[in-house]
Design a protein around this motif. Structure first.
Motif, PDB file in Angstrom:
ATOM      1  N   THR A 112     -19.653 -51.094 -34.036  1.00 25.53           N
ATOM      2  CA  THR A 112     -19.706 -52.372 -34.394  1.00 25.53           C
ATOM      3  C   THR A 112     -18.021 -53.065 -33.737  1.00 25.53           C
ATOM      4  O   THR A 112     -18.090 -54.425 -34.187  1.00 25.53           O
ATOM      5  N   GLY A 113     -17.649 -52.517 -33.285  1.00 25.45           N
ATOM      6  CA  GLY A 113     -16.195 -52.254 -32.554  1.00 25.45           C
ATOM      7  C   GLY A 113     -15.233 -53.411 -33.820  1.00 25.45           C
ATOM      8  O   GLY A 113     -14.097 -53.630 -32.857  1.00 25.45           O
ATOM      9  N   LEU A 114     -15.378 -52.738 -34.619  1.00 23.02           N
ATOM     10  CA  LEU A 114     -13.799 -53.122 -36.034  1.00 23.02           C
ATOM     11  C   LEU A 114     -13.182 -51.509 -36.077  1.00 23.02           C
ATOM     12  O   LEU A 114     -12.159 -51.549 -36.521  1.00 23.02           O
ATOM     13  N   GLY A 115     -13.858 -50.447 -35.726  1.00 24.64           N
ATOM     14  CA  GLY A 115     -12.782 -48.750 -35.864  1.00 24.64           C
ATOM     15  C   GLY A 115     -11.216 -49.524 -35.645  1.00 24.64           C
ATOM     16  O   GLY A 115     -10.397 -48.794 -35.840  1.00 24.64           O
ATOM     17  N   LEU A 116     -11.147 -49.774 -33.590  1.00 24.35           N
ATOM     18  CA  LEU A 116     -10.045 -49.710 -33.624  1.00 24.35           C
ATOM     19  C   LEU A 116      -8.945 -50.275 -34.114  1.00 24.35           C
ATOM     20  O   LEU A 116      -7.151 -49.875 -34.195  1.00 24.35           O
ATOM     21  N   PRO A 117      -9.355 -51.687 -34.044  1.00 21.61           N
ATOM     22  CA  PRO A 117      -8.648 -52.912 -34.621  1.00 21.61           C
ATOM     23  C   PRO A 117      -8.172 -52.874 -35.742  1.00 21.61           C
ATOM     24  O   PRO A 117      -6.851 -52.505 -36.030  1.00 21.61           O
ATOM     25  N   LEU A 118      -9.105 -52.309 -36.458  1.00 23.80           N
ATOM     26  CA  LEU A 118      -8.272 -51.516 -38.209  1.00 23.80           C
ATOM     27  C   LEU A 118      -7.867 -50.830 -38.447  1.00 23.80           C
ATOM     28  O   LEU A 118      -7.082 -51.069 -39.169  1.00 23.80           O
TER      29      LEU A 118
END
Ligand SMILES: Nc1ncnc2c1ncn2[C@@H]1O[C@H](COP(=O)(O)OP(=O)(O)O)[C@@H](O)[C@H]1O
Ligand SMILES: [Mg+2]
Length: 154
Positions: A112-118
């Protein structure tokens, strides 16, 4: 919390994903690791996110998680892989919400492309940080740092 125990739980969770592949999953933790003050659930989520990326973007080689402590400089957790790498100029984009590097190499990978920012936000909430060091086609190293105040002195 017990960081070595938590890292073990994370590598056990990811082990089935590398079973039967050309990728090894290893951990290397400094001996006599002290207990630390941190949110175990959040740290587990960060480490699983980073290990999942390592496993996802590595076809052959190794994914390794390392942990070190220093009573002056704090705690460092590194997740390294020998996968496809990421160009320096794309790292900022990878840390943005839903940001994925849209190269022919990575387009085939789900997520989803959320792993790094979160994960980076959760590191910030701990007074720490998360950075990526890589080059396209080279090893990738994700580095989580946590402040020395989080080390519990025996
Ligand atoms: N270990 C890695 N090696 C190469 N590229 C990576 C790695 N980790 C992250 N990336 C790049 O950063 C993007 C964002 O990562 P992330 O936020 O975890 O989202 P997702 O894994 O869902 O794509 C990935 O889609 C990929 O392009
Ligand atoms: Mg991810």
């Amino acid at each position: 919390m017990d960081l070595p125990d938590t890292i073990d739980a994370c590598t056990r969770l990811l082990a089935p994903r590398v079973a039967g592949t050309s990728v090894t999953l290893e951990s290397n933790i400094q001996a006599d690791f002290p207990r630390i003050i941190a949110d175990q659930t959040r740290l587990k989520q960060i480490i699983i996110n980073l290990l999942s990326n390592g496993v996802k973007f590595t076809e052959q080689g190794s994914v390794t998680v390392e942990a070190e402590f220093d009573t002056e400089t704090g705690i460092v957790i590194r997740v390294r892989d020998t996968g496809i790498g990421i160009a320096e100029e794309d790292i900022e984009h990878a840390f943005s919400m839903f940001g994925q590097v849209d190269s022919a190499l990575s387009r085939k990978f789900e997520g989803t492309g959320l792993g790094l920012p979160l994960s980076r936000s959760m590191a910030h909430l701990h007074g720490g940080d998360l950075v990526l060091q890589s080059e396209l086609g080279k090893d990738t190293c994700a580095i989580i740092t946590l402040p020395a105040e989080r080390i519990i002195h025996p």
